[in-house]
Motif scaffolding. Structure first.
Motif, mmCIF file in Angstrom:
data_model
loop_
_atom_site.group_PDB
_atom_site.id
_atom_site.type_symbol
_atom_site.label_atom_id
_atom_site.label_comp_id
_atom_site.label_asym_id
_atom_site.label_seq_id
_atom_site.Cartn_x
_atom_site.Cartn_y
_atom_site.Cartn_z
ATOM 1 N N GLU A 120 61.874 55.786 19.754
ATOM 2 C CA GLU A 120 62.223 56.679 20.851
ATOM 3 C C GLU A 120 62.542 58.073 20.314
ATOM 4 N N ARG A 121 62.209 59.085 21.114
ATOM 5 C CA ARG A 121 62.561 60.466 20.782
ATOM 6 C C ARG A 121 63.282 61.055 21.994
ATOM 7 N N ASP B 211 63.420 61.148 15.783
ATOM 8 C CA ASP B 211 62.894 59.825 16.131
ATOM 9 C C ASP B 211 63.868 58.748 15.693
ATOM 10 N N HIS C 110 58.346 57.068 22.271
ATOM 11 C CA HIS C 110 57.506 58.012 21.539
ATOM 12 C C HIS C 110 56.308 57.319 20.883
#
Length: 295
Positions: free
Chosen positions: A42-43, A63, A48
């Protein structure tokens, strides 16, 4: 120690801090994923990317590996659910399902408890499919039922990024009353088959006996026909001889029969006495003369 720290120049300390920072960046930016896993990145709280097995690179501090998902095949615990067949028989079905996660980004963001969701889906599909079948069909077509359940579960869990690898019906249990009724039906069917087999055997015996009698009659008729043909042939020969040689041939045949009759009388056993009229003796004498003359 104090002397060592005093001798360190400020520039050296800065370079050391930079080196530590770079090593930390590299360490946080490299992700090694095992062959049996996939990592969801995830970002800023949003999906992501998904990291596959091997060496992967991410942007440090931006990230974050949020989920580490195993892609190995999994087995749900054996589940039992009640179902009612088309002919209104209550059965208890034990099922087991094997699956694997192939798209973890769907699994982690679309379903909270994947095992419970699959188990609930399987239970509903099993009840629905068994409700379409009679009890005999459930017992006889179990493999077909398994394929149908597997296909239905695959369609239901497709949005969850899951692949159903196998579905099994381990057992179909009946209540005691149904078991006893089925046992009585089975015994009645066995008795019926025994009676049918016995009747077929008796029928076959009658057919064989009739065939034997027919064969015997055919052989007797054949023998009589051959005998009649032989007698007809002999009569034809005599008739031909009479036609060609006239009355002498007929007298010869009569004389031959008289001699054969005399031989038959003489061949009898015992001490009986045979009285022959004088006219018969003269006939036999003429027969012997005629036979001798023909020779």
């Amino acid at each position: 120690m104090d002397q060592f720290l005093a001798e360190i120049q400020p520039g050296t300390v800065i370079w050391l801090l930079v080196a530590v920072f770079v090593i930390s960046i590299i360490f946080r930016g490299v992700r090694i994923v095992p062959q049996s896993d996939k990592h969801v990145v995830e970002r800023f709280g949003r999906l992501h990317s998904v990291l596959g097995p091997g060496i992967n690179f991410v942007v440090p501090f931006l990230d974050k590996v949020k989920h580490q998902i195993s892609i190995l095949e999994r087995q749900l615990p054996t589940a039992s659910q009640d179902a009612i067949t088309k002919d209104n028989v209550l059965v208890q079905v034990d099922t087991s399902v094997f699956y694997r996660i192939i798209e973890p980004e769907k699994t982690v963001y679309r379903i909270r408890d994947v095992d419970a969701a699959i188990a609930t889906t399987v239970a509903g599909i099993v009840r629905a499919e068994i409700g379409k079948m009679d009890l005999d069909d459930v017992q006889a077509n179990r493999s077909q039922l398994i394929d149908t359940i597997k296909g239905s579960v695959e369609d239901a869990v497709d949005d969850w990024g899951i692949e159903v690898t196998r579905a099994e019906i381990l057992d179909v249990n009946l209540d005691q009353a149904t078991r006893e009724a089925m046992l009585q039906q089975l015994n009645a069917e066995r008795a019926r088959r025994a009676q049918v087999t016995e009747a077929e055997g008796q029928k076959r015996a009658v057919e064989l006996q009739a065939d034997a009698q027919l064969y015997s009659a055919e052989q007797i008729a054949k023998a009589r026909r051959i005998q009649a043909e032989a007698e007809a042939y002999a009569t034809a020969v005599v008739a031909k001889a009479i036609t060609e040689h006239g009355i002498e041939a007929a007298q010869y045949q009569v004389a031959l029969k008289q001699v054969e009759a005399l031989n038959t009388l003489g061949a009898g056993s015992g001490s009986q006495t045979i009285v022959v009229p004088a006219s018969a003796l003269e006939a036999f004498g003429d027969a012997f003369k005629m036979l001798k003359g023909n020779k």
